[in-house]
Design a protein around this motif. Structure first.
Motif, PDB file in Angstrom:
ATOM      1  N   VAL A  18      40.466  27.876 -19.610  1.00 55.26           N
ATOM      2  CA  VAL A  18      40.677  26.934 -20.708  1.00 55.26           C
ATOM      3  C   VAL A  18      42.138  26.486 -20.625  1.00 55.26           C
ATOM      4  O   VAL A  18      43.057  27.259 -20.911  1.00 55.26           O
ATOM      5  CB  VAL A  18      40.359  27.571 -22.069  1.00 55.26           C
ATOM      6  N   ASP A  19      42.308  25.243 -20.198  1.00 50.75           N
ATOM      7  CA  ASP A  19      43.624  24.719 -19.862  1.00 50.75           C
ATOM      8  C   ASP A  19      44.528  24.675 -21.108  1.00 50.75           C
ATOM      9  O   ASP A  19      44.188  24.063 -22.104  1.00 50.75           O
ATOM     10  CB  ASP A  19      43.430  23.313 -19.275  1.00 50.75           C
ATOM     11  N   GLN A  20      45.684  25.340 -21.037  1.00 54.87           N
ATOM     12  CA  GLN A  20      46.692  25.395 -22.112  1.00 54.87           C
ATOM     13  C   GLN A  20      46.241  26.246 -23.308  1.00 54.87           C
ATOM     14  O   GLN A  20      46.784  26.104 -24.399  1.00 54.87           O
ATOM     15  CB  GLN A  20      47.104  23.986 -22.585  1.00 54.87           C
ATOM     16  N   MET A  21      45.278  27.158 -23.126  1.00 57.26           N
ATOM     17  CA  MET A  21      44.861  28.007 -24.253  1.00 57.26           C
ATOM     18  C   MET A  21      45.848  29.161 -24.432  1.00 57.26           C
ATOM     19  O   MET A  21      45.969  30.036 -23.576  1.00 57.26           O
ATOM     20  CB  MET A  21      43.461  28.568 -24.046  1.00 57.26           C
TER      21      MET A  21
ATOM     22  N   TYR B  34      52.341  26.103 -14.734  1.00 56.12           N
ATOM     23  CA  TYR B  34      51.626  24.823 -14.733  1.00 56.12           C
ATOM     24  C   TYR B  34      50.185  25.028 -14.271  1.00 56.12           C
ATOM     25  O   TYR B  34      49.814  26.105 -13.796  1.00 56.12           O
ATOM     26  CB  TYR B  34      52.325  23.820 -13.806  1.00 56.12           C
ATOM     27  N   THR B  35      49.408  23.957 -14.380  1.00 55.78           N
ATOM     28  CA  THR B  35      47.970  24.018 -14.080  1.00 55.78           C
ATOM     29  C   THR B  35      47.658  24.414 -12.635  1.00 55.78           C
ATOM     30  O   THR B  35      46.794  25.254 -12.392  1.00 55.78           O
ATOM     31  CB  THR B  35      47.326  22.662 -14.414  1.00 55.78           C
ATOM     32  N   GLY B  36      48.349  23.801 -11.666  1.00 53.59           N
ATOM     33  CA  GLY B  36      48.065  24.114 -10.259  1.00 53.59           C
ATOM     34  C   GLY B  36      48.322  25.576  -9.944  1.00 53.59           C
ATOM     35  O   GLY B  36      47.421  26.298  -9.487  1.00 53.59           O
TER      36      GLY B  36
ATOM     37  N   MET C  52      37.440  18.782 -15.211  1.00 52.79           N
ATOM     38  CA  MET C  52      37.790  17.376 -15.390  1.00 52.79           C
ATOM     39  C   MET C  52      38.974  17.024 -14.484  1.00 52.79           C
ATOM     40  O   MET C  52      39.164  15.877 -14.122  1.00 52.79           O
ATOM     41  CB  MET C  52      38.141  17.081 -16.853  1.00 52.79           C
ATOM     42  N   LYS C  53      39.800  18.029 -14.131  1.00 52.50           N
ATOM     43  CA  LYS C  53      40.958  17.808 -13.250  1.00 52.50           C
ATOM     44  C   LYS C  53      40.601  18.221 -11.825  1.00 52.50           C
ATOM     45  O   LYS C  53      40.014  19.290 -11.633  1.00 52.50           O
ATOM     46  CB  LYS C  53      42.142  18.674 -13.687  1.00 52.50           C
ATOM     47  N   ASP C  54      41.065  17.457 -10.853  1.00 51.39           N
ATOM     48  CA  ASP C  54      40.804  17.832  -9.452  1.00 51.39           C
ATOM     49  C   ASP C  54      41.346  19.230  -9.142  1.00 51.39           C
ATOM     50  O   ASP C  54      40.635  20.076  -8.610  1.00 51.39           O
ATOM     51  CB  ASP C  54      41.374  16.779  -8.484  1.00 51.39           C
TER      52      ASP C  54
ATOM     53  N   THR D  22      41.349  20.599 -23.425  1.00 53.07           N
ATOM     54  CA  THR D  22      42.245  21.384 -24.264  1.00 53.07           C
ATOM     55  C   THR D  22      43.713  21.143 -23.905  1.00 53.07           C
ATOM     56  O   THR D  22      44.589  21.205 -24.764  1.00 53.07           O
ATOM     57  CB  THR D  22      41.904  22.870 -24.092  1.00 53.07           C
ATOM     58  N   ASP D  23      43.978  20.895 -22.624  1.00 54.56           N
ATOM     59  CA  ASP D  23      45.361  20.628 -22.200  1.00 54.56           C
ATOM     60  C   ASP D  23      45.793  19.231 -22.611  1.00 54.56           C
ATOM     61  O   ASP D  23      46.881  19.050 -23.159  1.00 54.56           O
ATOM     62  CB  ASP D  23      45.474  20.784 -20.680  1.00 54.56           C
ATOM     63  N   TYR D  24      44.933  18.253 -22.366  1.00 57.67           N
ATOM     64  CA  TYR D  24      45.306  16.873 -22.721  1.00 57.67           C
ATOM     65  C   TYR D  24      45.554  16.761 -24.229  1.00 57.67           C
ATOM     66  O   TYR D  24      46.472  16.071 -24.659  1.00 57.67           O
ATOM     67  CB  TYR D  24      44.220  15.890 -22.288  1.00 57.67           C
TER      68      TYR D  24
ATOM     69  N   GLY E  32      46.512  19.138 -26.258  1.00 63.26           N
ATOM     70  CA  GLY E  32      47.761  19.842 -26.568  1.00 63.26           C
ATOM     71  C   GLY E  32      48.979  18.987 -26.242  1.00 63.26           C
ATOM     72  O   GLY E  32      49.934  18.921 -27.014  1.00 63.26           O
ATOM     73  N   HIS E  33      48.945  18.337 -25.085  1.00 63.31           N
ATOM     74  CA  HIS E  33      50.071  17.471 -24.711  1.00 63.31           C
ATOM     75  C   HIS E  33      50.243  16.329 -25.715  1.00 63.31           C
ATOM     76  O   HIS E  33      51.352  15.902 -25.991  1.00 63.31           O
ATOM     77  CB  HIS E  33      49.854  16.896 -23.309  1.00 63.31           C
ATOM     78  N   ARG E  34      49.143  15.840 -26.245  1.00 62.92           N
ATOM     79  CA  ARG E  34      49.236  14.683 -27.147  1.00 62.92           C
ATOM     80  C   ARG E  34      49.637  15.087 -28.564  1.00 62.92           C
ATOM     81  O   ARG E  34      50.441  14.396 -29.193  1.00 62.92           O
ATOM     82  CB  ARG E  34      47.887  13.934 -27.174  1.00 62.92           C
TER      83      ARG E  34
ATOM     84  N   ASP F  44      45.290  28.715 -17.781  1.00 64.89           N
ATOM     85  CA  ASP F  44      46.161  28.473 -16.626  1.00 64.89           C
ATOM     86  C   ASP F  44      47.638  28.472 -17.034  1.00 64.89           C
ATOM     87  O   ASP F  44      48.516  28.475 -16.191  1.00 64.89           O
ATOM     88  CB  ASP F  44      45.795  27.159 -15.939  1.00 64.89           C
ATOM     89  N   HIS F  45      47.889  28.470 -18.338  1.00 65.38           N
ATOM     90  CA  HIS F  45      49.233  28.531 -18.916  1.00 65.38           C
ATOM     91  C   HIS F  45      49.070  28.368 -20.420  1.00 65.38           C
ATOM     92  O   HIS F  45      47.990  27.980 -20.883  1.00 65.38           O
ATOM     93  CB  HIS F  45      50.143  27.425 -18.371  1.00 65.38           C
ATOM     94  N   GLY F  46      50.130  28.629 -21.173  1.00 68.02           N
ATOM     95  CA  GLY F  46      50.089  28.385 -22.615  1.00 68.02           C
ATOM     96  C   GLY F  46      50.755  27.065 -22.935  1.00 68.02           C
ATOM     97  O   GLY F  46      50.552  26.070 -22.217  1.00 68.02           O
TER      98      GLY F  46
ATOM     99  N   THR G 241      54.490  20.587 -24.134  1.00 68.07           N
ATOM    100  CA  THR G 241      54.236  20.881 -22.731  1.00 68.07           C
ATOM    101  C   THR G 241      54.472  22.370 -22.473  1.00 68.07           C
ATOM    102  O   THR G 241      54.586  23.163 -23.417  1.00 68.07           O
ATOM    103  CB  THR G 241      55.071  19.967 -21.812  1.00 68.07           C
ATOM    104  N   HIS G 242      54.557  22.740 -21.221  1.00 65.22           N
ATOM    105  CA  HIS G 242      54.607  24.134 -20.780  1.00 65.22           C
ATOM    106  C   HIS G 242      55.305  24.173 -19.435  1.00 65.22           C
ATOM    107  O   HIS G 242      55.646  23.132 -18.888  1.00 65.22           O
ATOM    108  CB  HIS G 242      53.173  24.668 -20.668  1.00 65.22           C
ATOM    109  N   GLY G 243      55.473  25.333 -18.884  1.00 65.55           N
ATOM    110  CA  GLY G 243      56.122  25.472 -17.579  1.00 65.55           C
ATOM    111  C   GLY G 243      57.137  26.601 -17.519  1.00 65.55           C
ATOM    112  O   GLY G 243      57.547  27.012 -16.442  1.00 65.55           O
TER     113      GLY G 243
HETATM  114 ZN   LIG Z   1      49.385  20.673 -19.167  1.00 62.57          ZN
END
Ligand SMILES: [Zn+2]
Length: 585
Positions: free
Chosen positions: A51-54, A100-102, A191-193, A336-338, A340-342, A384-386, A521-523
């Motif tokens: 779950v991206d950015q959970m 990050y996601t990758g 949804m992301k490559d 969930t990531d998109y 969060g970014h918005r 994949d990150h918070g 964002t995150h990182g």
């Molecule tokens: Zn992100």
């Protein structure tokens, strides 16, 4: 079919023992002692969920441990089922940065960190070509969609030119493909490559990612074959994306349920293009023209619905979990990531996204019981990150959070370098790039002028250090010595590939992000980005929880033990033994 009695289910084992006993004229009482703890055979299907950015706190904030009947909390059959029937790691972290996601997806499935698997960012500076590269890009492959291979490179374009080739170690699925002589099926989707490709690995049967615009279909690349499988083409032909666009997005519950969130209209959230307010309801068709058409589904709950639909189609189409050879399905929820970014972690939209995702997980788990059989599958769920709290929101509450803007500092440091080490022409600066909070120095120029790289890196770190919002700046050459006593530096080192990553490592203060005034964002190497859920459910998993620190790199070896698979070849994590069922043989 796998060999050996270890791979037979308990029913089959018992049956064979009974037959053998009858043939030998044995009786239970005299000759055979049957163990009271029945051995647990490996699952037929492992479903890895990202779950991206959970962030870890979303589980508690949305009530995975509370009253399931309370309004606005998770129901019994989704996240809460993983907690109630499965195992929760409550202090689970990324042991590295950048988060990050990758790197996140690669680390989950390779059981190691970027220093080993090489996915050091979503994008990173490649010294050999002096260009930024994308973690999943591969110019040697072409996109594959319903219309076939993208021969002229125009239909899907660079969106289809993706593969895991930049990932330097194997995944769980890769090793399992080898171990089973290719018989196990391994599929990734998102949804992301990068959320589909990196988890699936190098030898996967397929990886599928979403192409929005006016198409609204899942695509792949020639890395996996020259055509989409029949089931994927059929699914794409259903036109499900347009149906979800037509549904739009309004709150799942009445507004009072979201009382713990910020008001719907607040200055810390970003609106979609073409609108003034970031508020419900969202008419997706009206927003489509200015927001990438059906790419809107990537950041709205329809994206999660699409992915579960597509996962169920894959289970049927590929026959996942239909025999004794464990299959692997990696599903990564990106919406969930998109969101969060918005809009950030405290928006009604974010809460609504998770309540709806909970219902989608319930639909997925129910279908797995139905299609694969209760107790025959294993699922794990992580992120994949918070993500940071929105700094402008935090600042409004008097918190020490703000926006990290390194541009002026980098200009000043370049000027200081020109004074200290001699001037250079404008197109040959001493600092080549600032990327992923790392500074890349001009190595060829250093060599030409006979300047020692470490000396310049230390000078740059000293120049950066007083900058407002910076926690520390260190020369990469000094990081190994510092890491022993500094957990943040230790995390940076696990995300730093010598010779490929930067010469100076910058650590903005916790809560400071390089981002616009709305959303987040995150990182970073700090808890808001590193603390995420890790939940395990099903075959081979004991019920319980631990508050001991566990790491993302521990997931792959843990699941490998459940599957009885070899570890990914670069594994540096360890199995989380507390959660492994005693019955695993
Ligand atoms: Zn992100």
């Amino acid at each position: 079919m796998r060999q050996g009695p270890n791979y037979l289910g308990p029913t089959m084992n018992t049956r064979l023992i009974l037959l053998a006993m009858l043939a030998a004229g044995c009786t239970f009482e005299t000759d055979v002692r049957i163990s009271t703890s029945s051995p647990s055979s490996p699952p037929r299907l492992v479903v890895g969920i990202t779950v991206d950015q959970m962030r870890a706190d979303y589980l508690t904030r949305f009530g995975a441990w509370g009253d399931p009947e309370a309004p606005g909390t998770f129901g019994r059959a989704g996240f809460r089922r993983m907690v109630d029937e499965g195992f929760a790691c409550r202090d689970h972290h990324f042991g590295y940065a950048p988060t990050y996601t990758g790197p996140g997806h690669a680390s989950i499935y390779t059981g190691t960190t970027p220093v080993v698997h090489g996915i050091v960012g979503n994008n990173w500076y490649d010294r050999s070509t002096a260009e930024s590269v994308y973690c999943a890009s591969d110019a040697s492959v072409k996109g594959v969609g319903n219309a076939g291979v993208d021969m002229d490179g125009e239909a899907l374009g660079s969106a289809g030119q993706m593969s895991p080739t930049r990932m330097l170690s194997t995944t769980l699925g890769d090793e399992w493909k080898v171990a089973t002589g290719g018989k196990a099926k391994v599929i990734g989707m998102s949804m992301k490559d990068r959320g589909a490709i990196l988890p699936a690995g190098h030898a996967a049967d397929g990886a599928f990612w979403f192409y929005g615009k006016d198409l609204g279909q899942f695509i792949s690349s020639t890395h996996y074959g020259d055509s989409l499988p029949r089931w994927a083409r059929d699914w794409n032909d259903l036109g499900r994306s347009q149906q979800l666009m037509d549904l739009g997005w309004d709150r799942f519950h009445e507004e009072a349920v979201y009382a713990a969130c910020l008001p719907d209209n607040n200055p810390y959230e970003g609106p979609f293009k073409g609108t003034l307010k970031p508020t419900f309801p969202y008419d997706l068709n009206a927003l489509a023209d200015q927001n990438g058409g059906m790419d809107l589904l990537k950041g709205t709950p329809g994206g999660n619905t699409l992915l579960v639909d597509f996962a169920l189609a894959a289970i049927d189409g590929e026959g996942l979990g239909d025999d004794d050879i464990t299959d692997l399905l990696a599903v990564s929820f990106s919406a969930t990531d998109y969101v969060g970014h918005r809009v950030g972690p405290h928006a009604q939209e974010t809460m609504d996204m998770y309540l709806r995702l909970d219902a989608e997980l319930a639909r997925l788990f129910d279908a797995l019981d139905d299609k694969v059989g209760e107790g025959q599958w294993t699922a794990f769920l992580t992120a994949d990150h918070g993500g940071a709290n929105v700094p402008s929101h935090m600042a409004s509450l008097g918190m020490p959070a703000s926006y990290w803007k390194p541009g002026n500092m980098l200009d000043a440091v370049e000027q200081a370098l020109q004074v200290q080490y001699g001037s250079t022409s404008k197109d040959r600066p001493w600092i080549l790039r600032h990327s992923n909070d790392q500074i890349f120095l001009n190595h060829p120029l250093l060599a030409q002028r006979g300047i020692h790289r470490d000396d310049m890196a230390r000078f740059v770190a000293e120049q950066c250090a007083p900058q407002e919002g910076l926690s520390k700046a260190i020369a990469a050459c000094d990081a190994p010595a510092l890491a022993a006593n500094d957990p943040v530096v230790a995390r940076l080192l696990r995300g730093h590939r010598p010779g490929h990553s930067g010469d100076v490592l910058l650590v903005p203060q916790p809560g400071w992000i390089e981002y616009g005034p709305t959303g987040t964002t995150h990182g970073s190497a700090f808890a808001h980005d590193t603390h995420v859920p890790a939940l395990f459910l099903g075959c081979g998993v004991r019920q319980g929880q631990t508050f001991q620190t566990t790491y993302i790199r521990d997931i792959a070896p843990t699941v490998a033990q459940i599957m009885q698979s070899p570890y990914p070849n670069g594994t540096t994590g360890s199995p989380i033994s507390d959660l492994l069922n005693d019955g695993i043989r």
